[in-house]
Motif scaffolding. Sequence first.
Motif, PDB file in Angstrom:
ATOM      1  N   UNK A  25      89.599  -7.712  53.422  1.00 45.79           N
ATOM      2  CA  UNK A  25      88.362  -6.992  53.668  1.00 45.79           C
ATOM      3  C   UNK A  25      88.076  -6.833  55.153  1.00 45.79           C
ATOM      4  N   UNK A  26      87.131  -5.965  55.446  1.00 42.88           N
ATOM      5  CA  UNK A  26      86.709  -5.726  56.826  1.00 42.88           C
ATOM      6  C   UNK A  26      85.195  -5.579  56.830  1.00 42.88           C
ATOM      7  N   UNK A  27      84.526  -6.263  57.756  1.00 45.93           N
ATOM      8  CA  UNK A  27      83.078  -6.184  57.876  1.00 45.93           C
ATOM      9  C   UNK A  27      82.711  -5.887  59.330  1.00 45.93           C
ATOM     10  N   UNK A  28      81.724  -5.011  59.514  1.00 52.10           N
ATOM     11  CA  UNK A  28      81.242  -4.636  60.846  1.00 52.10           C
ATOM     12  C   UNK A  28      79.891  -5.313  61.065  1.00 52.10           C
ATOM     13  N   UNK A  29      79.736  -5.973  62.209  1.00 53.48           N
ATOM     14  CA  UNK A  29      78.500  -6.694  62.518  1.00 53.48           C
ATOM     15  C   UNK A  29      77.897  -6.185  63.832  1.00 53.48           C
ATOM     16  N   UNK A  30      76.578  -6.061  63.838  1.00 53.89           N
ATOM     17  CA  UNK A  30      75.852  -5.730  65.061  1.00 53.89           C
ATOM     18  C   UNK A  30      75.228  -7.027  65.574  1.00 53.89           C
ATOM     19  N   UNK A  31      75.555  -7.386  66.813  1.00 53.47           N
ATOM     20  CA  UNK A  31      75.076  -8.639  67.393  1.00 53.47           C
ATOM     21  C   UNK A  31      74.139  -8.360  68.566  1.00 53.47           C
ATOM     22  N   UNK A  32      72.993  -9.037  68.573  1.00 51.81           N
ATOM     23  CA  UNK A  32      72.034  -8.906  69.670  1.00 51.81           C
ATOM     24  C   UNK A  32      71.617 -10.303  70.131  1.00 51.81           C
ATOM     25  N   UNK A 214      80.141 -21.093  53.180  1.00 55.46           N
ATOM     26  CA  UNK A 214      79.147 -20.815  52.151  1.00 55.46           C
ATOM     27  C   UNK A 214      79.815 -20.139  50.954  1.00 55.46           C
ATOM     28  N   UNK A 215      79.211 -20.202  49.763  1.00 55.70           N
ATOM     29  CA  UNK A 215      79.835 -19.612  48.566  1.00 55.70           C
ATOM     30  C   UNK A 215      79.689 -18.095  48.500  1.00 55.70           C
ATOM     31  N   UNK A 216      80.097 -17.433  49.573  1.00 54.99           N
ATOM     32  CA  UNK A 216      80.026 -15.983  49.647  1.00 54.99           C
ATOM     33  C   UNK A 216      80.089 -15.542  51.101  1.00 54.99           C
ATOM     34  N   UNK A 217      80.510 -14.309  51.341  1.00 56.49           N
ATOM     35  CA  UNK A 217      80.626 -13.785  52.703  1.00 56.49           C
ATOM     36  C   UNK A 217      79.268 -13.789  53.396  1.00 56.49           C
ATOM     37  N   UNK A 218      79.222 -14.294  54.617  1.00 55.41           N
ATOM     38  CA  UNK A 218      77.981 -14.327  55.398  1.00 55.41           C
ATOM     39  C   UNK A 218      77.750 -12.951  56.018  1.00 55.41           C
ATOM     40  N   UNK A 219      76.624 -12.320  55.664  1.00 57.31           N
ATOM     41  CA  UNK A 219      76.319 -10.972  56.161  1.00 57.31           C
ATOM     42  C   UNK A 219      75.278 -10.972  57.276  1.00 57.31           C
ATOM     43  N   UNK A 220      74.556 -12.052  57.431  1.00 50.15           N
ATOM     44  CA  UNK A 220      73.546 -12.115  58.480  1.00 50.15           C
ATOM     45  C   UNK A 220      73.395 -13.520  59.017  1.00 50.15           C
ATOM     46  N   UNK A 221      73.156 -13.626  60.339  1.00 50.69           N
ATOM     47  CA  UNK A 221      72.930 -14.921  60.981  1.00 50.69           C
ATOM     48  C   UNK A 221      71.820 -14.760  62.016  1.00 50.69           C
ATOM     49  N   UNK A 222      70.876 -15.700  62.013  1.00 52.46           N
ATOM     50  CA  UNK A 222      69.820 -15.733  63.029  1.00 52.46           C
ATOM     51  C   UNK A 222      69.774 -17.124  63.637  1.00 52.46           C
ATOM     52  N   UNK A 223      69.826 -17.186  64.969  1.00 59.61           N
ATOM     53  CA  UNK A 223      69.684 -18.452  65.671  1.00 59.61           C
ATOM     54  C   UNK A 223      68.527 -18.300  66.661  1.00 59.61           C
ATOM     55  N   UNK A 224      68.430 -19.228  67.573  1.00 57.41           N
ATOM     56  CA  UNK A 224      67.313 -19.234  68.517  1.00 57.41           C
ATOM     57  C   UNK A 224      67.197 -17.924  69.299  1.00 57.41           C
ATOM     58  N   UNK A 225      68.334 -17.398  69.752  1.00 57.52           N
ATOM     59  CA  UNK A 225      68.304 -16.198  70.587  1.00 57.52           C
ATOM     60  C   UNK A 225      69.250 -15.095  70.126  1.00 57.52           C
ATOM     61  N   UNK A 226      70.029 -15.341  69.102  1.00 49.41           N
ATOM     62  CA  UNK A 226      71.029 -14.365  68.677  1.00 49.41           C
ATOM     63  C   UNK A 226      70.815 -13.953  67.225  1.00 49.41           C
ATOM     64  N   UNK A 228      72.767 -11.596  64.190  1.00 49.21           N
ATOM     65  CA  UNK A 228      73.993 -10.909  63.772  1.00 49.21           C
ATOM     66  C   UNK A 228      73.752 -10.328  62.386  1.00 49.21           C
ATOM     67  N   UNK A 229      74.011  -9.037  62.225  1.00 47.70           N
ATOM     68  CA  UNK A 229      73.748  -8.389  60.941  1.00 47.70           C
ATOM     69  C   UNK A 229      74.894  -7.459  60.578  1.00 47.70           C
ATOM     70  N   UNK A 230      75.388  -7.585  59.344  1.00 49.97           N
ATOM     71  CA  UNK A 230      76.477  -6.738  58.870  1.00 49.97           C
ATOM     72  C   UNK A 230      75.959  -5.334  58.587  1.00 49.97           C
TER      73      UNK A 230
END
Length: 289
Positions: A25-32, A214-226, A228-230
Motif C-alpha cells: 500500500x501507499x499513503x500520503x500524509x500532510x505534516x505541519x 496499533x491494530x490498523x494503519x495510523x492515518x492521523x497523529x497529533x503531538x505538542x507541535x506537530x 500529521x494527517x493522511x
Amino acid sequence: MRKTMMTGLLVAGMLGSAFAQDFRGKAVYESKTYVDMDLQGTDIPEQDRKRMLERMKQDLEKTFILDFTRTTSLYQEEEQLGQPIAERGGMRMAVFTGPGGEGIYYKDVKNLTYCNQVEVFGKIFRIKDSLPDLQWKLDNETRKIGEYTCYKATAIRKVSRPGFSVKPGKGNKREKTADSGKEPVGAEDKKIVITAWYTPEIPVNQGPGEYWGLPGLILGVDTERTSILCSKIILNSQDKEEIEAPKKGKEVSRAEFDEIMHKKMEEMREMHRREGRNRDGGRVFRIGG
C-alpha cells in the motif's frame, strides 16, 4: 438482523481476502509543525524577518509518502515538481522534529527495528536501533478520516529537543543562556502526549515516521507541535521496487546520534559566544515533538 450479520461477514471476508496476499500500500500524509517565533525586537531587519518566517513555514509544512507492506514500510518526503529534495538549493533552516520527522524512515515491524537516514550539518547519518515501544492506550472514540473510520489511541513519550538562539530585545525574560550558568540553551527533556487515529479497516500495524504498533494503519497523529494527517491511500499498489532500508551515511545508534547532536549544538553556542551574540541572554525556539 440476519441481513446485517451477513453484510458484516461479507465485508470481513472481502477485507481478509484483500490483505491475505502479500499486498503493498501507499499513503500520503500532510505534516505541519507549529512554532511560536516572535522576532520582533531582534537585530534582524524586517524584510529579512518576513523572508525567514515564510521560509520556515515552507520547511514546516511538508508532504510525506508511506510505502508499506505487512512487515516493512518506508516514509520519506515527497519530491517537489520532480526535483529531488536534496537538489532544491537555497537556504534551508535546520529544523529538528524528533526521530522520524526528517529524512528517510524505514521500519521492520517483524524484527522491531528501524533505520532513519538524516542529513544534518552537511553530513549523512543512518540511525539504526530498536523501534520505540509507545505503550498505546486504546480508546473507543472515533472519527472519520476520508472514507475510513478511525479509533483513538494515546501514548506518552519523553523527548529531548535541541534548539537555537537569537539575541532578544529589551524586556525579554525567557530562558537563560548557557553562559549564565543555568540549564544549557536548546536542551529540553519533557514528556509529551501523542494522539493517534488508526483504522482497523486496513489491518497493518504501520504508520507515519516512528509511529506503529496499533491494530490498523495510523492515518492521523497529533503531538505538542506537530500534526500529521493522511490525505490519500492506495491499496495493492503496483510499485515493483522492494521496500529496503536506506544505505547512505555513517551508521550510528540513537544514543550515539543524540550525543553527536549535543556536541554540535555546544560547538555552535560556543561560536556564538565568541562572536558576542549571546552576551545579553538568548531566546530559545524549540521545534517539533
